[in-house]
Design a protein around this motif. Structure first.
Motif, mmCIF file in Angstrom:
data_model
loop_
_atom_site.group_PDB
_atom_site.id
_atom_site.type_symbol
_atom_site.label_atom_id
_atom_site.label_comp_id
_atom_site.label_asym_id
_atom_site.label_seq_id
_atom_site.Cartn_x
_atom_site.Cartn_y
_atom_site.Cartn_z
ATOM 1 N N ALA A 365 31.303 39.501 53.480
ATOM 2 C CA ALA A 365 31.490 38.136 52.979
ATOM 3 C C ALA A 365 31.156 37.121 54.067
ATOM 4 O O ALA A 365 30.639 36.039 53.778
ATOM 5 N N SER A 369 28.583 34.051 53.567
ATOM 6 C CA SER A 369 29.131 32.695 53.690
ATOM 7 C C SER A 369 28.382 31.897 54.743
ATOM 8 O O SER A 369 28.087 30.711 54.549
ATOM 9 N N GLY A 388 27.383 31.639 48.577
ATOM 10 C CA GLY A 388 28.829 31.453 48.572
ATOM 11 C C GLY A 388 29.499 32.284 47.484
ATOM 12 O O GLY A 388 30.544 32.905 47.707
ATOM 13 N N ALA A 391 29.564 35.883 48.494
ATOM 14 C CA ALA A 391 30.608 36.155 49.494
ATOM 15 C C ALA A 391 31.964 36.346 48.826
ATOM 16 O O ALA A 391 32.706 37.282 49.153
ATOM 17 N N ALA A 401 35.410 32.049 52.962
ATOM 18 C CA ALA A 401 34.425 31.862 51.897
ATOM 19 C C ALA A 401 34.921 30.859 50.866
ATOM 20 O O ALA A 401 34.165 30.002 50.388
#
Length: 528
Positions: A365, A369, A388, A391, A401
């Motif tokens: 993630a 991100s 985003g 993530a 995130a």
């Protein structure tokens, strides 16, 4: 079990806020500044879905002006004032508010407000309204990893000890059967004497992981235990005495032992992920730990130091995804605040670094991100949103995130979605107030007084974080409070005497009229 935050309609929120204003005007509250401030704060937090984060520590710091050393076990101000507020609410409704359309209460055992629509004694239009997610047991075990104790006898090794605990948080967060409290909340207990039960109450956790690290020469001793928050009894404990190079396998083993002790079934993908660390190079790992620690201060000299350490980590291990992602974040932040080595190429390099990080660790993630964050500053909005969302899908326990996506939504004018994302982050990270993300959202909504209240707290907490100063200065300027705005302009120029982005404004604000008001307000205050 359902974990959904109870949502009010726009009309209901308006009714609650009207009721709050009615009560604050009444002499019973108007003559008590402290109780008025307490009531306003808890109502607003509950209405915006952040009621879960309300605990004694948060209220002590944010309402009663205690500092970060505040210990609710020693200082009872929150418990005392909560009792007084409950009594004052009863008095108000018994004597003056019998016919009010909204009933606001502070139930015992919680600091989130309960709300009923309709007069006292009538059945509420919406049973259960105001009983926030704080009172709904989580579907997954919630684990808090406390800061580990540094037993090395060398204060300079503190970053290493902190890094070990943070890596455990990262790895446990990848386990889909767990919810893991974020570092920002856990770290508030560093150096404090609190029982496991107190920690779990404050963080809304079921279990605590605690331990210690002793690093001597080429060896490391790590002691850790998993403690049940209800009983205070160990569910699992182990001591590892290994070569320093074995630290990565120790971290994997700890995660596996914790999940086994909690009877968490790992997916095949999660099982295969164990044993795959970002690096086997201890020096590169050390450089990343130190670089991230420097970055968090936001000081100019520390940013330069962070950049140098992270570049060195990449040279030591060109396959270390976290090093690329961390360096990208530093370069983007330096670009934002005007401290880039080369402003023309900084974002291009940051994108290349972020893409390489995702290529090296597509299941992280953090890497997605970071790539999304970098795309945002290049005005690649669709790509930013896509990364985003990827993530959050990869790690729903990643408060980083969620916070980043909240800011992305706020800049796009999607303030309702922004608040919902912050609410999710708050549930994972109840001790982190997210001053900037929330303040930014209120700024975009035009609620400048509320934006100022949050951003001022953020500026006190992170005095070198320049973006908060920009939105504070603009908010004051737009409200006609130019002397207050100029104070923050002075702070901006103290942080970076060469700062000069006001003419460009904040390109992340998608509404051109709001973007123009932002830049014009800063220029009027004297920012070049």
């Amino acid at each position: 079990m359902d974990e959904t935050v109870i949502q009010w309609s726009a009309d209901e929120v308006t009714a609650i806020r009207d009721q709050l204003a009615r009560m604050l005007r009444h002499p019973l509250f108007a003559q008590s500044e402290r109780q008025s401030r307490f009531l306003k704060y808890v109502v607003e937090e509950t209405v915006t879905g952040a009621g879960r984060r309300l605990n004694q520590f948060v209220l002590g710091v944010e309402v009663f002006d205690r500092d970060q050393r505040f210990d609710p076990a020693i200082d009872s101000i929150v418990r005392v004032e909560a009792g007084r507020l409950r009594a004052k609410l009863r008095e108000y409704y018994d004597e003056f508010g019998q016919d009010d359309p909204v009933v606001i209460e502070l139930p015992k055992g919680t600091y989130a407000m309960a709300v009923q629509f309709g007069s006292i004694g009538a059945a509420p239009d919406h049973p259960g309204r105001g009983v926030t997610d704080r009172q709904i047991p989580p579907a997954k075990p919630v684990v808090a990893v406390l800061p580990f104790e540094n037993l090395s006898g060398d204060q300079e090794q503190e970053y290493f000890t902190s890094g070990v605990a943070e890596d455990l948080i990262t790895e446990l967060s990848r386990v889909s059967g767990l919810r893991v409290i974020s570092r920002q909340s856990s770290v508030t207990f560093k150096g404090k004497s609190a029982t496991v039960q107190q920690v779990c109450e404050e963080l809304r956790a079921d279990y605590v992981v605690e331990g210690s690290v002793r690093k001597v020469g080429a060896r490391v001793r790590i002691s850790t235990q998993l403690v049940d928050g209800r009983t205070g009894q160990d569910r699992w404990a182990q001591r590892y005495d290994r070569e320093l190079l074995d630290i990565f396998s120790v971290q994997d083993e700890v995660v596996q032992k914790i999940t086994a002790a909690l009877q968490i079934n790992l997916s095949p993908a999660e099982e295969t992920r164990f044993g795959r660390k970002g690096t086997d190079n201890l020096e590169a790992y050390d450089c990343v730990l130190r670089g991230v620690e420097y970055f968090r201060s936001f000081r100019k000299q520390d940013l330069f130091q962070a950049r140098a350490l992270l570049r060195h980590a990449i040279r030591l291990d060109p396959g270390y995804a976290e090093a690329y992602a961390a360096l990208a974040r530093v370069l983007v932040y330096e670009w934002i605040v005007g401290l880039s080595e080369n402003r023309e190429t900084a974002l291009t390099e940051a994108v290349a670094l972020s893409l390489r990080a995702v290529e090296l660790d597509p299941g992280s993630a953090l890497t997605h991100s970071t790539l999304g964050w970098t795309y945002l500053w290049l005005n690649e909005y669709d790509k930013a949103n896509s990364e985003g969302e990827a993530a959050i899908k990869l790690d729903q326990s990643s408060s980083f995130a969620l916070e980043w996506m909240a800011m992305c939504r706020a800049w796009a004018g999607q303030t309702g979605e922004a608040m919902q994302l912050v609410e999710r982050a708050l549930r994972l990270n109840p001790m982190e107030p997210y001053y900037f993300a929330r303040g930014l959202t209120y700024y975009v909504m035009g609620r400048l007084d509320e934006a100022i209240e949050l951003l001022e707290k953020g500026a006190r907490k992170s005095p070198w974080f320049l973006p908060a100063r920009l939105y504070l200065a603009s908010s004051y300027g737009l409200l006609g409070r130019e002397s207050d705005g100029r104070k923050h302009v002075a702070e901006i120029l103290r942080i970076n005497p060469d700062y000069g982005m006001a003419a460009e404004g904040d390109r992340r604000i998608r509404d051109p009229e709001l973007g123009k008001r932002f830049s014009d307000s800063l220029r009027r205050l004297g920012l070049p």
